[in-house]
Scaffold this motif. Structure first.
Motif, PDB file in Angstrom:
ATOM      1  N   ASN A 381     -19.035  53.564  11.000  1.00 15.20           N
ATOM      2  CA  ASN A 381     -19.064  52.392  11.873  1.00 15.20           C
ATOM      3  C   ASN A 381     -18.298  51.247  11.237  1.00 15.20           C
ATOM      4  N   ARG A 382     -17.147  50.961  11.783  1.00 10.29           N
ATOM      5  CA  ARG A 382     -16.333  49.820  11.350  1.00 10.29           C
ATOM      6  C   ARG A 382     -16.217  48.800  12.482  1.00 10.29           C
ATOM      7  N   ASN A 383     -17.189  48.844  13.388  1.00 10.22           N
ATOM      8  CA  ASN A 383     -17.234  47.953  14.546  1.00 10.22           C
ATOM      9  C   ASN A 383     -15.977  48.072  15.409  1.00 10.22           C
ATOM     10  N   GLN A 384     -15.479  49.305  15.524  1.00  5.11           N
ATOM     11  CA  GLN A 384     -14.266  49.525  16.311  1.00  5.11           C
ATOM     12  C   GLN A 384     -14.469  49.124  17.774  1.00  5.11           C
ATOM     13  N   GLY A 385     -15.583  49.590  18.361  1.00  3.24           N
ATOM     14  CA  GLY A 385     -15.842  49.271  19.767  1.00  3.24           C
ATOM     15  C   GLY A 385     -16.079  47.800  19.990  1.00  3.24           C
ATOM     16  N   GLY A 386     -16.784  47.157  19.063  1.00  2.00           N
ATOM     17  CA  GLY A 386     -17.054  45.726  19.202  1.00  2.00           C
ATOM     18  C   GLY A 386     -15.786  44.902  19.175  1.00  2.00           C
ATOM     19  N   LYS A 387     -14.857  45.253  18.288  1.00  2.00           N
ATOM     20  CA  LYS A 387     -13.590  44.514  18.206  1.00  2.00           C
ATOM     21  C   LYS A 387     -12.752  44.716  19.464  1.00  2.00           C
ATOM     22  N   GLU A 388     -12.724  45.943  19.970  1.00  2.00           N
ATOM     23  CA  GLU A 388     -11.947  46.208  21.179  1.00  2.00           C
ATOM     24  C   GLU A 388     -12.534  45.484  22.380  1.00  2.00           C
ATOM     25  N   GLU A 389     -13.864  45.496  22.489  1.00  2.00           N
ATOM     26  CA  GLU A 389     -14.507  44.791  23.601  1.00  2.00           C
ATOM     27  C   GLU A 389     -14.215  43.295  23.544  1.00  2.00           C
ATOM     28  N   ALA A 390     -14.295  42.717  22.342  1.00  2.00           N
ATOM     29  CA  ALA A 390     -14.047  41.277  22.201  1.00  2.00           C
ATOM     30  C   ALA A 390     -12.626  40.925  22.629  1.00  2.00           C
ATOM     31  N   LYS A 391     -11.646  41.760  22.264  1.00  2.00           N
ATOM     32  CA  LYS A 391     -10.263  41.505  22.677  1.00  2.00           C
ATOM     33  C   LYS A 391     -10.112  41.565  24.195  1.00  2.00           C
ATOM     34  N   LEU A 392     -10.762  42.569  24.798  1.00  2.00           N
ATOM     35  CA  LEU A 392     -10.672  42.715  26.253  1.00  2.00           C
ATOM     36  C   LEU A 392     -11.380  41.564  26.961  1.00  2.00           C
ATOM     37  N   ARG A 393     -12.522  41.112  26.422  1.00  2.00           N
ATOM     38  CA  ARG A 393     -13.218  39.969  27.026  1.00  2.00           C
ATOM     39  C   ARG A 393     -12.365  38.711  26.942  1.00  2.00           C
ATOM     40  N   GLU A 394     -11.664  38.549  25.821  1.00  2.00           N
ATOM     41  CA  GLU A 394     -10.771  37.398  25.683  1.00  2.00           C
ATOM     42  C   GLU A 394      -9.638  37.477  26.700  1.00  2.00           C
ATOM     43  N   LEU A 395      -9.045  38.663  26.845  1.00  2.00           N
ATOM     44  CA  LEU A 395      -7.986  38.855  27.835  1.00  2.00           C
ATOM     45  C   LEU A 395      -8.513  38.614  29.239  1.00  2.00           C
ATOM     46  N   GLN A 396      -9.725  39.077  29.516  1.00  2.00           N
ATOM     47  CA  GLN A 396     -10.317  38.889  30.832  1.00  2.00           C
ATOM     48  C   GLN A 396     -10.507  37.399  31.131  1.00  2.00           C
ATOM     49  N   ALA A 397     -10.978  36.636  30.143  1.00  2.00           N
ATOM     50  CA  ALA A 397     -11.168  35.189  30.337  1.00  2.00           C
ATOM     51  C   ALA A 397      -9.840  34.501  30.636  1.00  2.00           C
ATOM     52  N   GLU A 398      -8.776  34.902  29.953  1.00  2.00           N
ATOM     53  CA  GLU A 398      -7.458  34.322  30.226  1.00  2.00           C
ATOM     54  C   GLU A 398      -6.955  34.702  31.615  1.00  2.00           C
ATOM     55  N   GLN A 399      -7.253  35.927  32.053  1.00  2.73           N
ATOM     56  CA  GLN A 399      -6.863  36.343  33.403  1.00  2.73           C
ATOM     57  C   GLN A 399      -7.624  35.550  34.460  1.00  2.73           C
TER      58      GLN A 399
END
Length: 497
Positions: A381-399
């Motif tokens: 567990n290197r928090n791979q899913g958490g980092k990817e989700e955070a990036k997508l949430r940031e992109l979603q907020a910008e959209q």
């Protein structure tokens, strides 16, 4: 999985050097531990008696030494102090900010009083304030250090042979502390603080929406009030016209049919007056419903249907959109998501736990320091899913921001065009239609008495004049409402642009 470095025993000599080596490269965040003798209550009294007075004194000295050694490391904490950004909507004036507790609607209701009543009695605003307080509490919680752990360990007692009883007992007292690396605590605190700022902005937007609703309904009441006054005047004119017709009928100059026509026109004006009165009553109830009373405790409102003839340019209005409350709220959401992305990256960094303490060997009455370090191994567990989700949430907020900005620009552009069109209509009605309709009515009315026009012509001229006056009021009301909605979207008065 964690790699555990077990507690090891060291002699008194060299202890200081070992402690320095252990703590030199680690930002330790630790609270001073306050020892409590009640912690030993669960143990058998015979074990406690086995620890002599000299050992207890040295335990206190070691605990105090460990705590003092950690004080300088406490300053390494870089958590963000929770501070609110200054959420300010220009349209919410200082007069609106101060709400008196003893405000009651007078017979003549002013706009400021209506706004104050609505802000004071709105239940939804209380929920927003509670949300702000909850976010502030969460910010405080996220800024706190992790609690240290106290380890008390008894070994080699109540065994067999030489380990029977407490003769071979080893007693260890140690303090462990989780070390959060990568600025996790600071980032968590920043996320909570930004969410608190976001809650404050949403509170301001809720207040702005209430103010806009009050201004809209207040304008509707004033418009209905003006229409009622106009219909009363028109009814009086129709009554005077009917009286003149009746006089001519009695003199034998007109037939009963023309009197009947005048009566129909008079009756229609009475119906129009009743409809206007009903619309005024409904508008008053809608206004008072905003602050929850439902009872109309006022008779009239004061206001004006005048509007800004020199509207700000479309470019200036569009430039002010960047500071509109809705877009600022979405920008705040983006800031929260960006900080969550940084936190997700920091969570991938393993956090070690360090331990330091003191051990007593009962058999030989020797004493030694102990220290340990455990570090999670980031194999799975290197928090791979958490980092990817955070990036997508940031992109979603910008959209969402891009979509919202486009919607707001379209709405504002449409309202500006509507205001421009209605303003041109008002100018035409005021400068051309009403004067010409009045002129036509005067000419036809004067010549009707001379028998040059029929009654139907006079009634038609009168109806055109009355309709033009009514349409003028409607246009003034429409442009007033459009300006109110536009200012509500911008969060500022058009006068300030």
């Amino acid at each position: 999985m964690a790699g555990n470095f077990p507690l090891r025993s060291f002699g008194k000599t060299g202890t200081t050097a070992i402690a320095k080596q252990l703590f030199s490269n680690i930002n330790l965040e630790i609270s001073i531990f306050r020892s409590d003798s009640s912690l030993f209550a669960p143990f058998n009294l015979c074990l406690i008696n086995a620890i002599n007075r000299s050992f207890q004194m040295q335990i206190k000295q070691i605990v105090l030494s460990c705590a003092l050694s950690a004080i300088f490391l406490f300053k390494c904490s870089g958590a963000r102090v929770a501070m609110h950004s200054s959420a300010h909507v220009p349209l919410l004036t200082d007069k609106i900010e101060t709400i008196k507790n003893n405000i009651e609607p007078p017979d003549t209701l002013l706009l400021d009083n209506a706004i104050s009543l609505a802000l004071k009695n709105n239940l939804e605003l209380r929920a927003f304030l509670t949300e702000i307080k909850a976010r502030e509490a969460l910010t405080l919680q996220e800024s706190l250090l992790p609690n240290p752990e106290l380890d008390i360990e008894l070994e080699n007692f109540a065994g067999s042979g030489s380990l029977g009883g407490v003769k071979g007992n080893e007693t260890t007292l140690a303090i462990g502390q989780l070390i959060e690396l990568g600025g996790k605590r600071a980032k968590r605190t920043q996320v909570a603080a930004l969410q608190s700022d976001l809650a404050l902005w949403r509170y301001e937007i809720a207040r702005l929406n209430i103010v806009t609703n009050v201004r809209r309904e207040y304008a509707q009441v004033f418009l209905a009030q003006e229409k009622l006054d106009l219909d009363r005047k028109l009814l009086a004119l129709s009554g005077a016209f009917k009286a003149n017709i009746d006089t001519l009928v009695l003199a034998g100059r007109l037939s009963q049919a023309e009197s009947a026509r005048a009566q129909v026109e008079l009756s229609q004006r009475r119906l129009t007056l009743q409809r206007s009165q009903r619309e005024l009553n409904n508008a008053q109830r809608r206004l008072t419903a905003i602050w929850g009373t439902g009872n109309v405790d006022f008779s009239v409102v004061k206001g004006s249907l005048t509007f800004i003839k020199s509207m700000p340019s479309a470019d200036r209005v569009m430039q002010s959109l960047e500071n509109s409350p809705a877009l600022i709220e979405q920008k705040s959401i983006i800031a929260v998501q960006k900080t969550k992305t940084a936190l997700a990256k920091a969570l991938a960094i393993p956090d070690p736990v360090i331990r330091a303490g003191y051990r007593h060997f009962n058999e030989t009455d020797d004493k030694a320091f102990v220290a340990g370090l455990s570090i999670p191994l980031t194999i799975f567990n290197r928090n791979q899913g958490g980092k990817e989700e955070a990036k997508l949430r940031e992109l979603q907020a910008e959209q969402f921001y891009a979509s919202l900005k486009n919607d707001v620009q379209t709405e504002v552009s449409n309202r500006l065009e509507t205001i421009r069109t209605i303003a041109a209509e008002i100018e035409m009605i005021q400068e051309i239609i009403i004067p010409e309709a009045q002129k036509a009515y005067n000419i036809i009315n004067q010549n009707y008495r001379l028998g040059k026009y029929a009654l139907i012509d006079l009634l038609d001229a009168q109806r055109q004049l009355f309709d033009a006056q009514g349409r003028f009021l409607d246009a003034l009301g429409e442009i007033k409402l459009e300006i109110i909605e536009l200012e509500g979207r911008l969060g500022r008065s058009l006068d300030s642009l």
